[in-house]
Design an enzyme around this catalytic site. Structure first.
Site, PDB file in Angstrom:
ATOM      1  N   ASN A  38     -96.062  38.252  74.395  1.00  0.00           N
ATOM      2  CA  ASN A  38     -94.934  39.176  74.292  1.00  0.00           C
ATOM      3  C   ASN A  38     -93.745  38.697  75.127  1.00  0.00           C
ATOM      4  O   ASN A  38     -92.592  38.741  74.682  1.00  0.00           O
ATOM      5  CB  ASN A  38     -95.341  40.572  74.772  1.00  0.00           C
ATOM      6  CG  ASN A  38     -96.225  41.305  73.787  1.00  0.00           C
ATOM      7  OD1 ASN A  38     -96.305  40.956  72.614  1.00  0.00           O
ATOM      8  ND2 ASN A  38     -96.903  42.326  74.266  1.00  0.00           N
ATOM      9  N   PHE A  88    -107.624  43.788  70.995  1.00  0.00           N
ATOM     10  CA  PHE A  88    -107.962  45.171  71.302  1.00  0.00           C
ATOM     11  C   PHE A  88    -107.981  45.950  69.994  1.00  0.00           C
ATOM     12  O   PHE A  88    -107.029  45.908  69.220  1.00  0.00           O
ATOM     13  CB  PHE A  88    -106.928  45.770  72.265  1.00  0.00           C
ATOM     14  CG  PHE A  88    -107.161  47.212  72.616  1.00  0.00           C
ATOM     15  CD1 PHE A  88    -108.302  47.597  73.303  1.00  0.00           C
ATOM     16  CD2 PHE A  88    -106.248  48.186  72.274  1.00  0.00           C
ATOM     17  CE1 PHE A  88    -108.526  48.919  73.643  1.00  0.00           C
ATOM     18  CE2 PHE A  88    -106.449  49.522  72.600  1.00  0.00           C
ATOM     19  CZ  PHE A  88    -107.601  49.886  73.288  1.00  0.00           C
ATOM     20  N   GLN A 156    -102.313  45.208  84.298  1.00  0.00           N
ATOM     21  CA  GLN A 156    -103.478  46.090  84.229  1.00  0.00           C
ATOM     22  C   GLN A 156    -104.699  45.536  84.949  1.00  0.00           C
ATOM     23  O   GLN A 156    -105.635  46.276  85.234  1.00  0.00           O
ATOM     24  CB  GLN A 156    -103.844  46.389  82.769  1.00  0.00           C
ATOM     25  CG  GLN A 156    -104.240  45.185  81.945  1.00  0.00           C
ATOM     26  CD  GLN A 156    -103.086  44.603  81.154  1.00  0.00           C
ATOM     27  OE1 GLN A 156    -101.943  44.677  81.590  1.00  0.00           O
ATOM     28  NE2 GLN A 156    -103.375  44.038  80.003  1.00  0.00           N
ATOM     29  N   GLN A 157    -104.690  44.255  85.300  1.00  0.00           N
ATOM     30  CA  GLN A 157    -105.843  43.695  85.996  1.00  0.00           C
ATOM     31  C   GLN A 157    -105.937  44.175  87.440  1.00  0.00           C
ATOM     32  O   GLN A 157    -106.958  43.966  88.096  1.00  0.00           O
ATOM     33  CB  GLN A 157    -105.793  42.161  85.962  1.00  0.00           C
ATOM     34  CG  GLN A 157    -105.983  41.544  84.573  1.00  0.00           C
ATOM     35  CD  GLN A 157    -107.371  41.758  84.012  1.00  0.00           C
ATOM     36  OE1 GLN A 157    -107.970  42.817  84.156  1.00  0.00           O
ATOM     37  NE2 GLN A 157    -107.908  40.758  83.349  1.00  0.00           N
ATOM     38  N   THR A 207     -90.999  48.424  88.175  1.00  0.00           N
ATOM     39  CA  THR A 207     -90.429  49.253  87.118  1.00  0.00           C
ATOM     40  C   THR A 207     -90.879  50.696  87.314  1.00  0.00           C
ATOM     41  O   THR A 207     -92.017  50.970  87.701  1.00  0.00           O
ATOM     42  CB  THR A 207     -90.841  48.741  85.735  1.00  0.00           C
ATOM     43  OG1 THR A 207     -92.269  48.647  85.651  1.00  0.00           O
ATOM     44  CG2 THR A 207     -90.247  47.363  85.470  1.00  0.00           C
ATOM     45  N   LEU A 208     -89.961  51.628  87.031  1.00  0.00           N
ATOM     46  CA  LEU A 208     -90.174  53.044  87.322  1.00  0.00           C
ATOM     47  C   LEU A 208     -90.092  53.912  86.071  1.00  0.00           C
ATOM     48  O   LEU A 208     -89.746  55.090  86.147  1.00  0.00           O
ATOM     49  CB  LEU A 208     -89.137  53.522  88.347  1.00  0.00           C
ATOM     50  CG  LEU A 208     -88.986  52.674  89.612  1.00  0.00           C
ATOM     51  CD1 LEU A 208     -87.791  53.140  90.430  1.00  0.00           C
ATOM     52  CD2 LEU A 208     -90.264  52.724  90.448  1.00  0.00           C
ATOM     53  N   GLY A 209     -90.407  53.347  84.920  1.00  0.00           N
ATOM     54  CA  GLY A 209     -90.348  54.110  83.684  1.00  0.00           C
ATOM     55  C   GLY A 209     -88.944  54.576  83.384  1.00  0.00           C
ATOM     56  O   GLY A 209     -87.973  53.799  83.420  1.00  0.00           O
ATOM     57  N   ASP A 241     -93.528  44.109  79.257  1.00  0.00           N
ATOM     58  CA  ASP A 241     -93.383  42.688  78.916  1.00  0.00           C
ATOM     59  C   ASP A 241     -91.944  42.396  78.492  1.00  0.00           C
ATOM     60  O   ASP A 241     -91.376  41.354  78.833  1.00  0.00           O
ATOM     61  CB  ASP A 241     -94.333  42.311  77.778  1.00  0.00           C
ATOM     62  CG  ASP A 241     -95.795  42.516  78.133  1.00  0.00           C
ATOM     63  OD1 ASP A 241     -96.141  42.406  79.320  1.00  0.00           O
ATOM     64  OD2 ASP A 241     -96.590  42.785  77.214  1.00  0.00           O
TER      65      ASP A 241
END
Length: 309
Positions: A38, A88, A156-157, A207-209, A241
């Site tokens: 991505n 996935f 996510q890891q 990053t804060l959404g 990403d």
């Protein structure tokens, strides 16, 4: 896939030890993804020449052609003929509950990857994203040994890895890139305070959404950049990403951290407004208009200089 019903209606508490269910789904969507792919896709679309490094299966050829057609160099990818590419598979019901499975496949072979043979290509920066944890740690150490600047993107890891592994990933990074939840969990698992992390990296990007992004560095201070207003939320997959692609494309072009975060915000919102992480389409004029509306004419003028025609 989408199941037009409720999983909860199909589950019997007294029979969970004998569960055997099949769901008739009414929709199937196959999306291209993977964090590294991505990010590389976004960089390619923005006129950069990213080199994608990873392990894939024999089924990767069509996907590889797609990436290459969008400016991604796939020549360093390890192809493992005896397994499939990681994927996935997920089914979502009407309550937005999900049952999913992640197949690691060739990703488990990432430990065989090495950067040394690629050093002659002139690696400006290596972003080490979510993959096999052992491979992430090994590649980070190789960057330090070879003197190659790197970005630590634990993603996510961070939920799977333990403190000692995360510390190895972070130590010496030019950029540490996380979202706000991952940043909190990283501190908890490493036992490091914000100040202790700052001593070990150059710049932290969190990053804060919907609240934008925070950038903190020893020489840059504390900088916050807002978002580009959305036209609608379609799919959050790959938004982080996309931000990384925009940010790195801008820094590569010599722009400031503020301008880089603003371009990252633009690419991120385009992915948010699109199904999938690689289905967004770049429109230069429209992108500049959105930057101008969100951050002002000076921002658009500065960023325009590094954008593809």
């Amino acid at each position: 896939m989408h199941f037009p019903g409720r999983f909860a209606d199909q589950l019997m508490a007294e029979q969970l030890d004998r569960i055997s269910l099949s769901f008739l789904v009414d929709d199937l969507a196959i999306r291209k993804g993977g964090s590294g792919a991505n990010i590389a896709f976004g960089l390619g679309v923005l006129g950069q020449s990213p080199l994608l490094v990873g392990a894939v299966g024999a089924d990767f050829a069509e996907y590889g052609h797609w990436l290459e057609s969008h400016g991604v160099d796939c020549s360093a990818i390890l192809v493992c003929d005896d397994v499939h590419t990681a994927r996935f598979v997920c089914t979502t019901d009407d309550d937005m509950r999900q049952i999913g499975s992640f197949y690691t496949g060739a990703m488990a072979r990432s430990i065989d990857l090495t950067l040394a043979p690629l050093q002659s290509r002139g690696l400006d920066l290596v972003l080490i994203g979510a993959s096999d944890p052992a491979s992430m740690v090994a590649l980070t150490q190789e960057c330090r040994d070879l003197g190659i600047p790197f970005a630590a993107d634990v993603s996510q890891q961070v939920t799977r890895m333990e403190g000692p592994e995360i510390r190895q990933l972070v130590e010496g990074a030019r950029y540490l890139m996380t979202n706000d939840y991952e940043w909190d969990l990283l501190q908890q698992k490493t036992g490091w305070t914000e100040a202790q992390v700052a001593e070990r990296i150059d710049i932290r990007i969190t990053t804060l959404g919907e609240h934008g992004v925070q950038i903190v560095g020893r020489e840059t201070g504390d900088l916050k950049v807002g978002v580009v207003p959305e036209t609608g939320k379609v799919d959050p997959t790959g938004v982080g990403d996309a931000f990384r692609a925009g940010f790195l494309a801008a820094t590569t072009g010599g722009l400031s951290l503020e301008r880089s975060a603003q371009l990252g915000a633009l690419v991120a919102v385009q992915v948010l407004e699109t199904e999938g992480g690689q289905e967004w389409v770049w429109d230069r004029a429209h992108g500049l208009e959105r930057l101008r509306d969100a951050f002002g004419p000076d921002s658009a003028d500065d960023i325009e200089k590094i954008l593809p025609v």
